[in-house]
Design a protein around this motif. Structure first.
Motif, short mmCIF file in Angstrom:
data_model
loop_
_atom_site.label_atom_id
_atom_site.label_comp_id
_atom_site.label_asym_id
_atom_site.label_seq_id
_atom_site.Cartn_x
_atom_site.Cartn_y
_atom_site.Cartn_z
N ASP A 55 38.76 -35.60 2.51
CA ASP A 55 38.76 -36.78 1.65
C ASP A 55 39.92 -37.71 1.99
N THR A 56 41.09 -37.12 2.14
CA THR A 56 42.29 -37.91 2.45
C THR A 56 42.15 -38.60 3.80
N GLY A 59 39.27 -41.25 3.66
CA GLY A 59 39.29 -42.22 2.57
C GLY A 59 38.12 -42.03 1.62
N ASP A 61 38.06 -40.89 -1.37
CA ASP A 61 38.37 -41.05 -2.81
C ASP A 61 37.88 -39.89 -3.67
#
Length: 129
Positions: A55-56, A59, A61
C-alpha cells in the motif's frame, strides 16, 4: 488469515498504474519478486505487513491492507497463582523422589533444582547418556 478475493487484481492494477515491474516493486518493499507474483496470481495469501508495505509503495491508501484480515491474537494465559506454583513444586518434588527411588538409578543422585528469573524447576538427567 483470510484475504478478499479482489486482492490479487487490485495489487496488479496498482502496480501497473505506476508502471512498475515486479522486480522494481520487490526492491522497494523488500520482498522477492516471486512472492509478489504469487500474490498477484492468488497463489499465496499476503500477510498484513506485506499488504501495508505494498500500500505504501503503490500509494494504495490502505486499499490492499483493507482486503487482508488481521490475524486473531489469542488471549494471554493468566499468570499462575501462588497455589498453582506450590502444586507444581509438589509435583516436581514427587517426580524427583520417584526417580531417586528407582533401583539402580545413577542419575537420581544427579537431580538438581534451579531457580532463574523467578522460575523454578528440577533437572533430571537421562541415565542412558
Amino acid at each position: 488469515m483470510s484475504t478478499d478475493s479482489r486482492f490479487p487484481a487490485l495489487l496488479r492494477e496498482l502496480r501497473q498504474q505506476r508502471g512498475l515491474s515486479l522486480r522494481t516493486l520487490a526492491r522497494q518493499v523488500n520482498y522477492s519478486h516471486t512472492y509478489l507474483w504469487e500474490l498477484e496470481v492468488g497463489r499465496k495469501q499476503p500477510t498484513h505487513a506485506a499488504a501495508d508495505a505494498l500500500d505504501t509503495a503503490l500509494g494504495g491508501d490502505g486499499q490492499l491492507a483493507a482486503l487482508v484480515a488481521e490475524p486473531a491474537i489469542p488471549a494471554p494465559r493468566p499468570p499462575a497463582t501462588p497455589e498453582e506454583l506450590d502444586d507444581l513444586r509438589e509435583q516436581l518434588a514427587h517426580a524427583a523422589q520417584t526417580v531417586a527411588a528407582a533401583p539402580g538409578s545413577a542419575a537420581a543422585a544427579q537431580c538438581s533444582g534451579w531457580k532463574r528469573r523467578g522460575r523454578e524447576g528440577i533437572r533430571v538427567p537421562n541415565a542412558d547418556r
